[in-house]
Design a protein around this motif. Sequence first.
Motif, mmCIF file in Angstrom:
data_model
loop_
_atom_site.group_PDB
_atom_site.id
_atom_site.type_symbol
_atom_site.label_atom_id
_atom_site.label_comp_id
_atom_site.label_asym_id
_atom_site.label_seq_id
_atom_site.Cartn_x
_atom_site.Cartn_y
_atom_site.Cartn_z
ATOM 1 N N ASP A 28 -29.763 37.398 64.461
ATOM 2 C CA ASP A 28 -30.570 38.607 64.323
ATOM 3 C C ASP A 28 -29.628 39.762 64.680
ATOM 4 O O ASP A 28 -29.483 40.127 65.855
ATOM 5 C CB ASP A 28 -31.770 38.526 65.278
ATOM 6 C CG ASP A 28 -32.620 39.805 65.249
ATOM 7 O OD1 ASP A 28 -32.151 40.833 64.711
ATOM 8 O OD2 ASP A 28 -33.741 39.770 65.782
ATOM 9 N N GLY A 29 -28.945 40.295 63.650
ATOM 10 C CA GLY A 29 -27.877 41.284 63.862
ATOM 11 C C GLY A 29 -28.291 42.476 64.706
ATOM 12 O O GLY A 29 -27.637 42.791 65.708
ATOM 13 N N LYS B 134 -28.010 45.605 69.805
ATOM 14 C CA LYS B 134 -28.635 46.346 70.908
ATOM 15 C C LYS B 134 -28.279 45.722 72.266
ATOM 16 O O LYS B 134 -27.917 46.412 73.215
ATOM 17 C CB LYS B 134 -30.165 46.301 70.717
ATOM 18 C CG LYS B 134 -30.821 47.655 70.903
ATOM 19 C CD LYS B 134 -32.311 47.557 70.913
ATOM 20 C CE LYS B 134 -32.935 47.512 69.526
ATOM 21 N NZ LYS B 134 -34.374 47.290 69.545
ATOM 22 N N PHE B 135 -28.379 44.398 72.316
ATOM 23 C CA PHE B 135 -28.090 43.688 73.566
ATOM 24 C C PHE B 135 -26.622 43.888 73.966
ATOM 25 O O PHE B 135 -26.292 44.147 75.125
ATOM 26 C CB PHE B 135 -28.377 42.198 73.370
ATOM 27 C CG PHE B 135 -28.642 41.463 74.646
ATOM 28 C CD1 PHE B 135 -29.942 41.215 75.059
ATOM 29 C CD2 PHE B 135 -27.597 41.024 75.449
ATOM 30 C CE1 PHE B 135 -30.191 40.542 76.250
ATOM 31 C CE2 PHE B 135 -27.840 40.359 76.638
ATOM 32 C CZ PHE B 135 -29.141 40.105 77.040
ATOM 33 N N VAL C 236 -24.444 46.290 73.216
ATOM 34 C CA VAL C 236 -24.124 47.644 73.675
ATOM 35 C C VAL C 236 -24.561 47.836 75.134
ATOM 36 O O VAL C 236 -23.833 48.389 75.957
ATOM 37 C CB VAL C 236 -24.805 48.676 72.744
ATOM 38 C CG1 VAL C 236 -24.810 50.057 73.359
ATOM 39 C CG2 VAL C 236 -24.107 48.694 71.383
ATOM 40 N N LYS C 237 -25.734 47.303 75.450
ATOM 41 C CA LYS C 237 -26.284 47.476 76.805
ATOM 42 C C LYS C 237 -25.451 46.692 77.847
ATOM 43 O O LYS C 237 -24.987 47.254 78.832
ATOM 44 C CB LYS C 237 -27.729 46.985 76.816
ATOM 45 C CG LYS C 237 -28.387 46.999 78.166
ATOM 46 C CD LYS C 237 -29.852 46.560 78.056
ATOM 47 C CE LYS C 237 -30.512 46.414 79.404
ATOM 48 N NZ LYS C 237 -30.018 45.304 80.195
ATOM 49 N N VAL C 238 -25.236 45.404 77.590
ATOM 50 C CA VAL C 238 -24.598 44.585 78.628
ATOM 51 C C VAL C 238 -23.104 44.877 78.753
ATOM 52 O O VAL C 238 -22.544 44.746 79.848
ATOM 53 C CB VAL C 238 -24.855 43.072 78.423
ATOM 54 C CG1 VAL C 238 -26.327 42.771 78.544
ATOM 55 C CG2 VAL C 238 -24.272 42.537 77.123
ATOM 56 N N LEU C 239 -22.453 45.294 77.671
ATOM 57 C CA LEU C 239 -21.019 45.596 77.780
ATOM 58 C C LEU C 239 -20.788 46.809 78.680
ATOM 59 O O LEU C 239 -19.846 46.823 79.476
ATOM 60 C CB LEU C 239 -20.406 45.823 76.389
ATOM 61 C CG LEU C 239 -20.209 44.555 75.552
ATOM 62 C CD1 LEU C 239 -19.748 44.897 74.145
ATOM 63 C CD2 LEU C 239 -19.209 43.593 76.213
ATOM 64 N N ALA C 240 -21.654 47.805 78.564
ATOM 65 C CA ALA C 240 -21.520 48.986 79.427
ATOM 66 C C ALA C 240 -21.760 48.588 80.886
ATOM 67 O O ALA C 240 -21.023 48.999 81.788
ATOM 68 C CB ALA C 240 -22.514 50.061 78.986
ATOM 69 N N GLU C 241 -22.778 47.755 81.099
ATOM 70 C CA GLU C 241 -23.110 47.354 82.484
ATOM 71 C C GLU C 241 -21.981 46.541 83.125
ATOM 72 O O GLU C 241 -21.600 46.780 84.265
ATOM 73 C CB GLU C 241 -24.380 46.486 82.481
ATOM 74 C CG GLU C 241 -25.649 47.285 82.245
ATOM 75 C CD GLU C 241 -26.867 46.373 82.021
ATOM 76 O OE1 GLU C 241 -27.931 46.934 81.746
ATOM 77 O OE2 GLU C 241 -26.751 45.132 82.118
ATOM 78 N N ILE D 146 -17.018 47.705 64.935
ATOM 79 C CA ILE D 146 -16.388 48.942 65.424
ATOM 80 C C ILE D 146 -17.418 49.864 66.074
ATOM 81 O O ILE D 146 -17.105 50.591 67.024
ATOM 82 C CB ILE D 146 -15.599 49.668 64.299
ATOM 83 C CG1 ILE D 146 -14.692 50.756 64.866
ATOM 84 C CG2 ILE D 146 -16.522 50.258 63.246
ATOM 85 C CD1 ILE D 146 -13.533 50.276 65.669
ATOM 86 N N ARG D 147 -18.667 49.788 65.608
ATOM 87 C CA ARG D 147 -19.684 50.676 66.194
ATOM 88 C C ARG D 147 -20.036 50.247 67.621
ATOM 89 O O ARG D 147 -20.307 51.090 68.481
ATOM 90 C CB ARG D 147 -20.930 50.715 65.306
ATOM 91 C CG ARG D 147 -20.665 51.412 63.966
ATOM 92 C CD ARG D 147 -21.932 51.554 63.149
ATOM 93 N NE ARG D 147 -22.453 50.283 62.718
ATOM 94 C CZ ARG D 147 -23.746 49.926 62.738
ATOM 95 N NH1 ARG D 147 -24.649 50.756 63.199
ATOM 96 N NH2 ARG D 147 -24.129 48.753 62.300
#
Length: 319
Positions: free
Chosen positions: A210-211, A216-217, A219-224, A250-251
Amino acid sequence: MHARITGTGSYLPPTALSNNDLVARGVDTSDEWIVERTGIRSRHIADDGQQASDLALAASLKAIEAAGIPAEKIDLIILATSTPDYVFPSTACLLQAKLGVSGAAAFDVQAVCSGFVYALTVAEKFIRSGSHRCALVVGAEVFSRILDWNDRGTCVLFGDGAGAVVLEASSEPGILASALHADGSHHGILEVPGNICGGKVVGQPFVKMDGPAVFKFAVKVLAEVAQEVLDQAGMEAAAINWLIPHQANIRIIQSTAKKLGLPMDKVITTVDRHGNTSAASIPLALDSAVRSGRVRREEILMLEGVGGGFTWGAVLLKF
Ligand code: UT7
């Protein structure tokens, strides 16, 4: 006792497939769509006779040469892959045999695209405990083998390759901080839900994703997790010389860099040329940056990965 990377290596199979090559092969997509949504222009695909251990061997030999050690010095082999040669033995054991050495502990780590960050963190803990002194840490994938070429939502994203590092005990740091996480309740958004039973494949032997949910997941966890390892090391993001993230899209990479306040010229990107090589993507990006002279000794690197499981993690290190 610290653990420090003393050599890097990588390998890409010779066959490269551009986005237009995929279109020519009948995939219902376009170069424009793939570049705009992912940044991918091309990926490498292993030849039929090449297994993950073959790619791992080529990358490992380069890392061992760069470290300037004999292969006999390696006392621990940890290999991250989701596309092993066999059900068993581990691809790490097969790699060991191909290296022509024996005796060292050898095992695989399965954390999909976070696999290399997991493997590196585990190796660091072995070295810091004093039980081992010289680890070969590898990410190797033949993801093309588990792609459904009729599913344009996944088949355009992935590629094959391998990357390796030699991690040795050192009085100098080395790995400064690391963090690993997983949330298995999200296994369904990125999985290969199949296995072998009674001589048959049961379930699906292809990547299902589910791209948008993964995006979304991620982007959130990488920042955290990036912030978590910075806090652990008592450092600010400004101290990072190079962000070397998992090369999926890349996004996602741009968003992570932005959240850390890092300009893109401090980010190593290979996703355009390699696609997503899962556990191999970070060591491939690291080695290409080392060999091109961008990443230098003593610089501060942030490696971070995210993938199926769901799994994620980061390693902050002095190169
Ligand atoms: O290693 C970790 C693993 N994976 C990732 O990190 C991937 C994370 N996710 C992503 O990178 C993005 O979600 C994708 C690149 C997979 C998809 O991009 P998106 O912007 O999220 O697109 P979407 O899935 O929402 O699809 C938008 C449209 C759909 O068409 P409709 O329903 O709007 O008419 C899709 O059918 O794009 C269509 N589409 C394509 N079109 C041309 C999906 N794949 C393709 C394709 N070529 N390859």
